[in-house]
Design an enzyme around this catalytic site. Structure first.
Site, PDB file in Angstrom:
ATOM      1  N   ASP A 108       0.878  -1.164   0.000  1.00  0.00           N
ATOM      2  CA  ASP A 108       0.000   0.000   0.000  1.00  0.00           C
ATOM      3  C   ASP A 108       0.918   1.217   0.000  1.00  0.00           C
ATOM      4  O   ASP A 108       1.536   1.535   1.016  1.00  0.00           O
ATOM      5  CB  ASP A 108      -0.879  -0.039   1.258  1.00  0.00           C
ATOM      6  CG  ASP A 108      -1.664   1.253   1.469  1.00  0.00           C
ATOM      7  OD1 ASP A 108      -1.614   2.128   0.583  1.00  0.00           O
ATOM      8  OD2 ASP A 108      -2.323   1.383   2.519  1.00  0.00           O
ATOM      9  N   ASP A 159     -13.090   5.502   1.527  1.00  0.00           N
ATOM     10  CA  ASP A 159     -11.662   5.538   1.869  1.00  0.00           C
ATOM     11  C   ASP A 159     -11.182   6.985   1.944  1.00  0.00           C
ATOM     12  O   ASP A 159     -11.035   7.655   0.930  1.00  0.00           O
ATOM     13  CB  ASP A 159     -10.884   4.758   0.790  1.00  0.00           C
ATOM     14  CG  ASP A 159      -9.381   4.738   1.054  1.00  0.00           C
ATOM     15  OD1 ASP A 159      -8.909   5.478   1.933  1.00  0.00           O
ATOM     16  OD2 ASP A 159      -8.688   3.972   0.364  1.00  0.00           O
ATOM     17  N   GLU A 185      -7.175   0.482  -4.665  1.00  0.00           N
ATOM     18  CA  GLU A 185      -7.262   0.382  -3.202  1.00  0.00           C
ATOM     19  C   GLU A 185      -8.613  -0.153  -2.702  1.00  0.00           C
ATOM     20  O   GLU A 185      -8.635  -1.003  -1.811  1.00  0.00           O
ATOM     21  CB  GLU A 185      -6.962   1.753  -2.571  1.00  0.00           C
ATOM     22  CG  GLU A 185      -5.488   2.112  -2.694  1.00  0.00           C
ATOM     23  CD  GLU A 185      -5.185   3.587  -2.489  1.00  0.00           C
ATOM     24  OE1 GLU A 185      -6.086   4.336  -2.068  1.00  0.00           O
ATOM     25  OE2 GLU A 185      -4.040   4.001  -2.758  1.00  0.00           O
ATOM     26  N   LYS A 199       2.609  11.487  -3.203  1.00  0.00           N
ATOM     27  CA  LYS A 199       1.561  10.849  -4.002  1.00  0.00           C
ATOM     28  C   LYS A 199       0.644  11.893  -4.657  1.00  0.00           C
ATOM     29  O   LYS A 199       0.016  11.633  -5.668  1.00  0.00           O
ATOM     30  CB  LYS A 199       0.760   9.922  -3.091  1.00  0.00           C
ATOM     31  CG  LYS A 199      -0.171   8.970  -3.792  1.00  0.00           C
ATOM     32  CD  LYS A 199      -0.667   7.952  -2.786  1.00  0.00           C
ATOM     33  CE  LYS A 199      -1.807   7.128  -3.299  1.00  0.00           C
ATOM     34  NZ  LYS A 199      -2.259   6.151  -2.290  1.00  0.00           N
TER      35      LYS A 199
END
Ligand code: AMP
Length: 630
Positions: free
Chosen positions: A8, A192, A169, A70
């Site tokens: 992850d 999420d 994800e 990211k």
């Protein structure tokens, strides 16, 4: 063929996990933590630090410490103008060129920086497995476009991985929640909310087949934004009072960012907290701002609410109504915020499922996907799960789950506990099962004593407790004094033999008592913290009291007395206030503490990591158990 790891690669933290037999193991890094901050630091001496070490030195090296990369991966400069302003490091590149980061005279692509984090995770996995790891499944937000996915893959390649799949994800999360283990057709929503991105996904699961019906979200929404809002508020308050704008001071901003993030996290379990930054603006200017949960909710409420629009769109795209969603699963650290849970509950009209650790769900799912790809995963799809959490009673009557509800079995979990009083000769291990935060509200399964603990101050003995649950639901609980290696064990049968109704009732009960339980938990935790603070300050007074002026001493003793009284009452805010007073009064004392901490931080940032705490693993949590003196 070697093992394929699941990774992850998060905005804030990254994790690596692997399937071992029937179980997924999230691998701890060399600091003992499952979470490796997605942070890379470049020191004056030309060294490169990754993870915890990089995060720790960020405060003294803000311009050369890169986090939240990211947000920039696979994006062009003109797409990230807003994000750029949020970070102290320099983002460069022409408007149509890929965004890069300038570190002194070097330009680094987000792929290269992510690869540094991935290399660290690779080494973590290799150290654990004792062999080279070359293949990986890496996750990315479902919302990522092709360029972002491709860049993620490239980061993996730079780190030396053959990237088997860049995996969404939410699908990973669904796997981790065992969605594919339930029979029949069901629709689930994965909500999420992490550090930098928000994803909502509607999935359809038909026995073992998971299909993504729709995805939506916002690549500009996450915990970083909440921190930013809180920072702005604190900076404005400070400016009002002192006419100094901390926005111009990179060092102050970095300290403030960390303090605000901590305060935000505190407010997920407490009603009130205080941000305390001594010497924030030179000589004698300290920053002290109280902040309540309600205030934080006012500051970030619109951001949280804004996540509902994408939810509506995702439902519409999937041609599903909220009431048709059987399960809403929460993923990402920011879903620990009570307001997020409330907003999601109200929107979907049902209690969200929080049974898997929101930080680990994606990595666990990535590891399952990796095992599916390598053909190792047949068995796990039919795995059994632990129906209700199993854990211990600790200090303040709190219940600490070791094996959480819905964990795949067989499984084994270990945690180190300690004593609650000085020279405590024995501990009582009390085993409970249930979902309520106070042990007494759960079902007691058994207890035993571990004796002959050598005299030592509270918190010093290390008692390792292991819960092993086998595939037949037989639980063995072992307590071992790591000092003397003396151990004792208890076996309990029938932990999984509960009827479906009984399980449902227990879970529902926990939901119904939610708010009341939370209050009792907050109170018990605050009392525990008060106990610890009193213990520490009494020790300090005993050992260094004579070095204080009699005025200072009186001030501290007064604060101690107020805390003792507050602890007897049921008011968490009052206990917190009294605790803050103990921690900050008198000023001289807090200054000393701060100087010591700063000196320690300096030694800890030595590039070789040889700080004074070298022997202690980061992330190693020792909990004082409610172990009675025998
Ligand atoms: P992730 O990207 O999933 O690792 O999530 C990281 C984000 O979750 C960061 O912004 C953290 O500050 C936030 N977070 C972690 N724990 C908590 C908590 N207890 N309360 C609020 N936010 C949290």
């Amino acid at each position: 063929m070697g093992k394929i790891v699941g990774i992850d690669l998060g905005t804030t933290n990254s994790l690596v996990a692997i399937m071992e037999g029937k179980e997924v193991k999230v691998i701890s890094n060399k600091h003992g933590s499952n979470l490796t901050p997605s942070v890379v630091g470049f020191t004056d001496k030309g060294e490169r630090l990754v993870g915890q070490l990089a995060k720790r030195q960020a405060i003294v090296n803000p311009k050369n410490t890169v986090y939240s990369i990211k947000r920039f991966i696979g994006r062009r400069r003109h797409e990230v103008t807003e994000e750029e302003k949020m970070f102290p490091y320099e983002v460069v590149g022409g408007p149509d060129e890929p965004a890069k980061v300038r570190i002194r005279d070097k330009m680094l692509t987000p792929q290269e920086i992510s690869a540094m984090v991935l290399t660290d995770l690779k080494e973590t996995a290799e150290a654990y497995l004792g062999e080279k790891v070359t293949e990986a499944v890496i996750t990315c937000p479902a919302y990522f476009n092709e360029a972002q996915r491709e860049a993620t893959k490239e980061a993996g390649r730079i780190a030396g991985f053959d990237v088997k799949r860049v995996f969404p994800e939410p699908t990973a999360a669904a796997l981790a929640f065992g969605a594919n283990r339930k029979k029949g057709l069901q629709k689930i929503a994965v909500y999420d909310l992490g550090g930098g991105t928000f994803d909502i996904s509607i999935l359809e699961i038909d026995n073992e087949v998971i299909q993504v019906l729709s995805v939506n979200g916002n690549t500009h929404l996450g915990g970083d934004d909440f921190d930013q809002r809180l920072m702005n508020h604190v900076i404005d308050e400070f400016k009002k009072e002192h006419r100094i704008d901390l926005r111009k001071d990179a060092r102050a901003l970095q300290r403030l960012k960390e303090a605000c993030e901590r305060a935000k996290c505190d407010l997920s379990s407490m009603q009130e907290t205080e941000i305390n930054l001594p010497y924030i603006a030179g000589q004698d200017l300290h920053l002290t701002v109280k902040i309540t949960r309600a205030q934080l909710e006012r500051l970030i409420g619109d951001l949280i609410e804004s996540s509902l629009k994408p939810c509506e769109k995702a439902l519409a795209d999937a041609k599903v109504q909220a009431k048709d969603i059987e399960e809403v699963v929460l993923v990402g650290g920011s879903t620990r915020i009570p307001m997020v849970q409330r907003v999601v509950r109200e929107f979907f009209g049902k209690e969200p499922n929080r049974s898997v650790n929101p930080d680990e769900a994606v990595a666990i799912g990535a590891a399952i996907q990796a095992a599916i790809l390598s053909g190792d995963a047949k068995e796990i799809l039919l795995l059994d799960v632990n129906p209700l959490s199993l854990g211990l009673k600790v200090e303040g009557g709190l219940f600490v789950p070791l094996i959480s509800r819905n964990s795949a079995i067989p499984t084994e979990k270990k945690q180190v506990f300690s004593t609650a009083t000085d020279n405590q000769p024995a501990v009582t291990i009390e085993v409970f099962q249930g979902e309520r935060p106070m042990a007494e509200d759960n079902r007691k399964l058994g207890q035993f004593d571990l004796e002959d603990i050598p005299p030592a101050p509270r918190g010093v003995p290390k008692i390792e407790v292991t819960f092993a649950l086998d595939a037949n639901g037989i639980l063995s609980v072992k307590a071992k004094d790591l000092g003397t290696t003396k151990e004792k064990q208890l076996t309990i049968k029938g932990t999984t033999g509960l009827s479906e109704d009984e399980i449902k009732r227990k879970v529902k009960e926990a939901e119904e008592y939610g708010e009341k339980d939370r209050q009792r938990k907050d109170l018990a935790e605050a009392r525990n913290q008060a106990d610890h603070a009193l213990y520490a300050i009494e020790k300090f007074l005993r050992e260094s009291g004579e070095k204080l002026s009699s005025d200072d001493r009186k001030k501290i003793e007064g604060a101690v007395e107020r805390l003792r009284k507050a602890k007897e009452k049921d008011d968490v805010a009052e206990i917190k206030r009294a605790m803050d007073e103990v921690a900050t009064a008198p000023h001289e004392f807090s200054r000393k503490l701060y100087e010591q901490a700063a000196a320690q931080a300096k030694t800890e940032t030595k590039p070789d990591g040889e700080g004074p705490e070298k022997g202690k693993k980061e992330g190693e949590k020792i909990i004082d158990a409610d172990f009675e003196t025998k």
